[in-house]
Design a protein around this motif. Structure first.
Motif, PDB file in Angstrom:
ATOM      1  N   ARG A  13      32.571  42.720 -38.334  1.00 32.35           N
ATOM      2  CA  ARG A  13      31.577  43.347 -37.461  1.00 32.35           C
ATOM      3  C   ARG A  13      30.734  44.366 -38.225  1.00 32.35           C
ATOM      4  O   ARG A  13      29.522  44.459 -38.058  1.00 32.35           O
ATOM      5  CB  ARG A  13      32.289  44.025 -36.284  1.00 32.35           C
ATOM      6  CG  ARG A  13      31.340  44.467 -35.186  1.00 32.35           C
ATOM      7  CD  ARG A  13      32.056  44.646 -33.867  1.00 32.35           C
ATOM      8  NE  ARG A  13      32.311  43.382 -33.215  1.00 32.35           N
ATOM      9  CZ  ARG A  13      31.381  42.675 -32.591  1.00 32.35           C
ATOM     10  NH1 ARG A  13      30.147  43.102 -32.558  1.00 32.35           N
ATOM     11  NH2 ARG A  13      31.686  41.549 -31.995  1.00 32.35           N
TER      12      ARG A  13
ATOM     13  N   ALA B 137      28.323  42.629 -40.410  1.00 29.40           N
ATOM     14  CA  ALA B 137      27.218  42.117 -39.594  1.00 29.40           C
ATOM     15  C   ALA B 137      26.256  43.249 -39.269  1.00 29.40           C
ATOM     16  O   ALA B 137      25.050  43.108 -39.374  1.00 29.40           O
ATOM     17  CB  ALA B 137      27.765  41.507 -38.313  1.00 29.40           C
ATOM     18  N   ARG B 138      26.803  44.366 -38.924  1.00 35.94           N
ATOM     19  CA  ARG B 138      25.986  45.520 -38.554  1.00 35.94           C
ATOM     20  C   ARG B 138      25.154  45.980 -39.747  1.00 35.94           C
ATOM     21  O   ARG B 138      23.984  46.315 -39.622  1.00 35.94           O
ATOM     22  CB  ARG B 138      26.906  46.652 -38.085  1.00 35.94           C
ATOM     23  CG  ARG B 138      26.155  47.885 -37.656  1.00 35.94           C
ATOM     24  CD  ARG B 138      27.024  48.727 -36.742  1.00 35.94           C
ATOM     25  NE  ARG B 138      26.363  48.925 -35.473  1.00 35.94           N
ATOM     26  CZ  ARG B 138      25.370  49.807 -35.317  1.00 35.94           C
ATOM     27  NH1 ARG B 138      24.937  50.496 -36.323  1.00 35.94           N
ATOM     28  NH2 ARG B 138      24.806  49.977 -34.143  1.00 35.94           N
TER      29      ARG B 138
ATOM     30  N   ALA C 202      24.187  44.125 -42.262  1.00 34.39           N
ATOM     31  CA  ALA C 202      23.149  43.126 -42.480  1.00 34.39           C
ATOM     32  C   ALA C 202      22.017  43.334 -41.480  1.00 34.39           C
ATOM     33  O   ALA C 202      20.842  43.249 -41.821  1.00 34.39           O
ATOM     34  CB  ALA C 202      23.731  41.725 -42.329  1.00 34.39           C
ATOM     35  N   TYR C 203      22.364  43.641 -40.275  1.00 32.30           N
ATOM     36  CA  TYR C 203      21.363  43.835 -39.231  1.00 32.30           C
ATOM     37  C   TYR C 203      20.483  45.034 -39.557  1.00 32.30           C
ATOM     38  O   TYR C 203      19.260  44.973 -39.468  1.00 32.30           O
ATOM     39  CB  TYR C 203      22.073  44.039 -37.893  1.00 32.30           C
ATOM     40  CG  TYR C 203      21.139  44.235 -36.739  1.00 32.30           C
ATOM     41  CD1 TYR C 203      20.335  43.188 -36.293  1.00 32.30           C
ATOM     42  CD2 TYR C 203      21.060  45.460 -36.098  1.00 32.30           C
ATOM     43  CE1 TYR C 203      19.476  43.365 -35.233  1.00 32.30           C
ATOM     44  CE2 TYR C 203      20.204  45.639 -35.028  1.00 32.30           C
ATOM     45  CZ  TYR C 203      19.413  44.589 -34.602  1.00 32.30           C
ATOM     46  OH  TYR C 203      18.564  44.765 -33.550  1.00 32.30           O
TER      47      TYR C 203
ATOM     48  N   ALA D 229      23.674  38.939 -34.710  1.00 28.84           N
ATOM     49  CA  ALA D 229      24.454  39.707 -35.675  1.00 28.84           C
ATOM     50  C   ALA D 229      24.955  41.063 -35.196  1.00 28.84           C
ATOM     51  O   ALA D 229      26.135  41.320 -35.194  1.00 28.84           O
ATOM     52  CB  ALA D 229      23.687  39.878 -36.975  1.00 28.84           C
ATOM     53  N   GLY D 230      24.092  41.951 -34.760  1.00 31.52           N
ATOM     54  CA  GLY D 230      24.550  43.297 -34.446  1.00 31.52           C
ATOM     55  C   GLY D 230      24.974  43.485 -32.999  1.00 31.52           C
ATOM     56  O   GLY D 230      25.355  44.566 -32.600  1.00 31.52           O
ATOM     57  N   VAL D 231      24.945  42.407 -32.241  1.00 36.54           N
ATOM     58  CA  VAL D 231      25.172  42.541 -30.807  1.00 36.54           C
ATOM     59  C   VAL D 231      26.662  42.440 -30.453  1.00 36.54           C
ATOM     60  O   VAL D 231      27.409  41.682 -31.062  1.00 36.54           O
ATOM     61  CB  VAL D 231      24.368  41.454 -30.056  1.00 36.54           C
ATOM     62  CG1 VAL D 231      24.945  40.079 -30.318  1.00 36.54           C
ATOM     63  CG2 VAL D 231      24.298  41.761 -28.582  1.00 36.54           C
ATOM     64  N   SER D 232      27.069  43.235 -29.489  1.00 37.91           N
ATOM     65  CA  SER D 232      28.441  43.153 -29.004  1.00 37.91           C
ATOM     66  C   SER D 232      28.493  42.099 -27.908  1.00 37.91           C
ATOM     67  O   SER D 232      27.497  41.833 -27.249  1.00 37.91           O
ATOM     68  CB  SER D 232      28.877  44.503 -28.450  1.00 37.91           C
ATOM     69  OG  SER D 232      28.122  44.845 -27.311  1.00 37.91           O
ATOM     70  N   PRO D 233      29.660  41.483 -27.715  1.00 38.93           N
ATOM     71  CA  PRO D 233      29.759  40.454 -26.674  1.00 38.93           C
ATOM     72  C   PRO D 233      29.288  40.960 -25.320  1.00 38.93           C
ATOM     73  O   PRO D 233      28.670  40.222 -24.553  1.00 38.93           O
ATOM     74  CB  PRO D 233      31.253  40.106 -26.653  1.00 38.93           C
ATOM     75  CG  PRO D 233      31.923  41.088 -27.523  1.00 38.93           C
ATOM     76  CD  PRO D 233      30.912  41.648 -28.445  1.00 38.93           C
TER      77      PRO D 233
END
Lengths: 139, 139
Positions: A10, A13-14, A16-17, B60-64
């Motif tokens: 996570r 990913a963050r 990269a974002y 990418a940066g989003v939470s479920p």
DNA sequence: CTGTATCCCTCCTGATACTG
DNA sequence: CAGTATCAGGAGGGATACAG
């Protein structure tokens, strides 16, 4: 190590974002112009220059803080100009720049879309809600 | 009574503003489509249908939570469709409706504007900051 | 008249963990 | 795989009071 795989992924990913956001600052700009007060101020000014208190009256629900804040950021971005006339009671006028006008055109387009398709959205919403009701009533 | 004139006027203004919002629900819609995740989801889906986890990976940066929340509201508004395929591992596809496509066109236009005029905004910003520095250095 | 500074509070957001 | 429930944290927004 295996226990923090999810967290690490996570975080990656963050990261990269964030990097993406830096390379593509368009998103910041996009966020700024889609601000609630920005559209209202720009629409208000589209008709012509206005004074501070005129804007406050026309927009009605805005607090001086938000008005000033919005005005400042828009001035900084070259969307509008701030002209001070040092008369006895100070007078300040705000006016759209050419850049601001081009933006107002866009916002108008979006507004038009919203107006044009509002019925459609509204119907979709009601249908969706109705179906949800049916589902819960079924069982 | 005179002591609460300001408060009363503000409340009146606020009431008028709320009334305006009810008459003009376009603003709600406009707020919704200018949401941060909405634009990302719509852009992602503009290229074609996607599964839940694909979206999660692409954005990418989003939470479920935010992903589901955004997806649900867009589905409710008829911007996209949610298709469940009850296979062994459940499979869910999201796709833009025609309405969603027309919206994606608009968002693209706005994005284009932001990209086109970013330099201009950036320059305006630097000039503004520079002038502010000059002002404080003068005196 | 035109702002600025402060406090407060709510909502939104995001992370985590758990379920079908 | 596709979500849902819960909780904590922080940023944004509003009201108020005050200054130039």
């Amino acid at each position: 190590m295996a226990t923090m795989t999810a967290a690490q992924r996570r975080e990656q990913a963050r990261f990269a974002y964030d990097a993406f956001l830096k390379e593509c600052p368009t998103n910041q700009l996009l966020d700024r112009i889609s601000d609630k007060w920005v559209s209202l101020v720009v629409s208000a000014l589209a008709a012509g220059p206005m004074r501070y208190s005129d804007l406050g009256r026309k927009i009605a629900g805005v607090s001086p803080k938000m008005l000033t804040q919005t005005l400042r950021s828009l001035e900084r971005d070259g969307i509008l100009t701030r002209t001070v006339t040092p008369s006895v009671p100070v007078r300040v006028d705000y006016a759209l720049t050419p850049l601001g006008h081009s933006l107002s055109l866009l916002l108008t387009a979006v507004k038009d879309w919203a107006e044009t398709h509002f019925d459609e959205v509204h119907r979709a919403r009601e249908r969706h809600d109705a179906e949800a009701g049916e589902t819960s009533r079924a069982s």
